[in-house]
Design a protein around this motif. Structure first.
Motif, short mmCIF file in Angstrom:
data_model
loop_
_atom_site.label_atom_id
_atom_site.label_comp_id
_atom_site.label_asym_id
_atom_site.label_seq_id
_atom_site.Cartn_x
_atom_site.Cartn_y
_atom_site.Cartn_z
N PHE A 1 13.65 61.20 30.92
CA PHE A 1 14.44 60.13 31.73
C PHE A 1 14.09 59.02 31.37
O PHE A 1 12.72 58.68 31.11
CB PHE A 1 13.74 60.45 33.42
N GLU A 2 14.81 57.88 31.05
CA GLU A 2 14.71 56.78 30.45
C GLU A 2 15.25 55.84 31.18
O GLU A 2 16.64 55.68 31.43
CB GLU A 2 15.18 56.82 28.90
N GLN A 3 14.71 54.67 31.67
CA GLN A 3 15.32 53.76 32.65
C GLN A 3 16.26 52.64 31.78
O GLN A 3 17.24 52.38 32.34
CB GLN A 3 13.86 52.88 33.18
N ALA A 4 15.75 52.61 30.26
CA ALA A 4 16.94 51.81 29.70
C ALA A 4 18.20 52.48 29.26
O ALA A 4 18.24 53.76 29.47
CB ALA A 4 16.25 51.18 28.30
N SER A 5 19.17 51.99 28.88
CA SER A 5 20.38 52.38 28.42
C SER A 5 20.36 53.24 27.42
O SER A 5 21.14 53.92 27.22
CB SER A 5 21.67 51.46 28.69
N GLU A 6 19.51 53.05 26.52
CA GLU A 6 19.42 53.78 25.29
C GLU A 6 17.85 54.32 25.20
O GLU A 6 16.94 53.50 25.51
CB GLU A 6 19.71 52.70 24.24
N PRO A 7 17.67 55.14 24.37
CA PRO A 7 16.15 55.71 24.24
C PRO A 7 15.44 54.98 23.12
O PRO A 7 16.13 54.25 22.46
CB PRO A 7 16.47 57.15 23.76
N GLY A 8 14.41 55.05 22.96
CA GLY A 8 13.59 54.47 21.89
C GLY A 8 12.26 53.77 22.20
O GLY A 8 11.42 53.77 21.49
#
Ligand SMILES: Cc1cc2nc3c(=O)[nH]c(=O)nc-3n(C[C@H](O)[C@H](O)[C@H](O)COP(=O)(O)OP(=O)(O)OC[C@H]3O[C@@H](n4cnc5c(N)ncnc54)[C@H](O)[C@@H]3O)c2cc1C
Length: 491
Positions: free
Chosen positions: A37-44
């Motif tokens: 689960f990632e809060q930003a729109s893109e991973p990384g």
């Protein structure tokens, strides 16, 4: 639960940066279902904007360059540099696994290691750079996770851990855009939320001595300490939280409305740093966190000015996406910064520059004069601090610039205490069932693997490695695989 978006998985990972994605790859390799689960729109995360350099010992690249390195030598350097607060067991564990479980493992996912760079504190070159830096490495890891059937759920901010009878059984969160609530049911949770150096309040909470100074936020945008808060609420043990790795070559981002963020600038050959008394205080060629940062923090007040003349600014790079177009520096925007930042002074003469900086004018002019003489005499190093002059020239071409620099909090060397399986420990040093932590939230690995200072490459490397460890053991706890084993570089 009506009106709540539901997920169900074996391993729920909070954060899809270096550690989170590596945890997912390992969990999938063990046969467990995994969602990051990632809060930003893109991973990384910070990993994808990083230099990508990892400390790797005994690598084929070192051998090709005639460098003989061993885990024992690297460990000696590590402890000498990081000091008594380095976690010797985690340091050994990481160093001995770098060859197979980082270098060759990443190659197996399609990454390419391309060169080595010297970093302060290392007796040989071992900072190993992947093709296209953090972007190249993380692109391969993210692809690898997805290709193995892993799922990344972007735009979801995790706000809480769900617990039942002292066991962590999932997560709660919300859609970062719509606010729609999210509930996750899982057999184990890996928290991989990164550090807290983009949360100035937290930086100052753990470094109260800096409260009266300007300190800049300098990590990835998502490094706000969310995972530390979740784990603290669950009774996890935070350790060495004051161990923050500062850099000095940063000036406030005047476009940031809060003016809390810093812009790192590089590639200004021969620039010198002077304090508010108009004097140099350090060999600027030694720009690392264990040399330059303590030197800057010892100044009163705790800031300095990076002095440059016009030719020196020609290659200047600003480490921020606004100043780049892909791999290229947008020169017009660098000039825009030099011309418009209230933290940068510009003048036609050195005396006028000193006045605009508010420093002692005769002291400043004498400082530059001594430096210029050393350049004109073609000395190998200037005599005051021993800075090699190979890349330097005299300050002789106006306009002159003075860029105000402040300590920039970049990396967290303390965090959540874990055991060697990355299980989060409570204040009795007992594991909290179902809860794992890896990467910068855990001080890069285990809580404080570096100690007070890092040899560089000792952030991303341990973050990815501990992510793998956490993913392997979390999968095991969920009934998949035999835990992280790896292949040590030791006969
Ligand atoms: C500019 C820069 C250059 C660097 N260069 C190097 C280098 O060359 N070598 C090196 O060793 N180290 C380097 N570092 C440090 C290194 O990149 C980090 O230590 C490393 O990326 C940490 O990995 P991580 O997975 O723990 O955190 P990250 O990679 O930051 O990933 C954490 C992720 O968690 C997400 N997240 C946070 N909170 C939540 C939440 N509540 N819900 C959902 N998601 C959340 C974040 O958005 C982020 O995507 C650099 C750092 C920076 C900023």
């Amino acid at each position: 639960m009506a009106g709540v978006r539901q997920y169900e998985t074996d391993i729920a990972i909070v954060g899809a940066g270096g550690a989170g994605v590596a945890a997912g790859i390992e969990a999938r390799a063990a046969g467990a279902r995994a969602i990051a689960f990632e809060q930003a729109s893109e991973p990384g995360g910070a990993a994808i904007i990083s230099g990508g350099g990892c400390l790797i010992v005994g690598s084929p690249l070192q051998q090709q360059n005639g460098i003989h390195d061993t885990p024992d030598l690297a460990f000696k350097d590590w402890i000498a540099w990081g000091g008594p607060s380095a976690d010797v067991v985690w340091a050994r564990y990481y160093i001995e696994h770098t060859l197979h479980d980082l270098y060759h493992w990443a190659e197996g996912l399609g990454a390419k290691w391309v060169d080595l760079k010297f970093q302060e504190g290392n007796s040989v070159l071992r900072w190993t750079r992947p093709e296209r830096n953090g972007l190249g490495l993380m692109t391969r890891l993210i692809e690898g996770f997805r290709n193995k059937g892993g799922e990344i759920a972007p735009g979801i901010e995790i706000t809480g851990l769900r617990r039942e009878n002292d066991r962590v059984i999932g997560l709660e969160g919300r859609d970062a855009k719509t606010g729609e609530p999210v509930a996750v049911t899982s057999k184990a949770v890996v928290v991989a939320t990164g550090g807290f150096n983009s949360n100035l309040d937290m930086v100052l909470e753990f470094n109260p001595a800096l409260r009266n100074d300007r300190v800049l936020e300098g990590s990835g945008r998502g490094s706000t300490g969310a995972g530390h808060r979740l784990i603290r609420q669950a009774g996890g043990y935070l350790t060495h939280m004051d161990h923050i790795w500062f850099y000095v070559y940063a000036t406030p981002d005047y476009r940031d409305p809060t003016q809390r963020r810093g812009l790192v600038f590089r590639l200004v050959p021969g620039n010198i740093w002077v304090n508010q008394q108009g004097r140099r205080f350090h060999n600027e060629a030694m720009s690392g966190g264990n040399s330059a940062s303590p030197a800057l923090l010892a100044q009163s007040p705790r800031h300095a000015w990076a002095i440059m003349d016009t030719p020196m600014t020609a290659t200047m790079e600003i480490a921020d996406p606004y100043y780049r177009d892909g791999d290229k520096v947008v020169r017009a925007k660098v000039v825009e910064l030099l011309d418009n930042s209230p933290f940068i002074r510009r003048a036609g003469t050195l005396a006028e520059l000193a006045e605009k900086m508010g420093v002692d004018v005769p002291a400043f002019l004498a400082t530059v004069e001594r430096y210029n003489q050393a350049c004109e005499q073609r000395l190998e190093a200037e005599p005051e601090f021993g800075k090699p002059l190979k890349a330097s020239k005299a300050f002789d071409t106006p306009p002159y610039y003075a860029v105000q620099i402040f300590p920039l909090a970049r990396k967290n060397f303390g965090g959540v205490k874990t055991d060697l399986k990355c299980r989060v420990l409570d204040k009795h040093f007992e594991p909290i069932a179902g809860l794992y932590a890896a990467g910068e939230v855990a001080g890069m690995a285990g809580g404080h693997i570096n100690g007070r200072a890092g040899l560089e490459g000792t952030m991303l490397g341990p973050a990815i490695f501990s992510g793998r460890v956490a993913g392997g053991w979390a999968a095991h706890a969920a009934g998949h695989g035999c835990g992280f084993v790896g292949k040590p570089n030791r006969s």
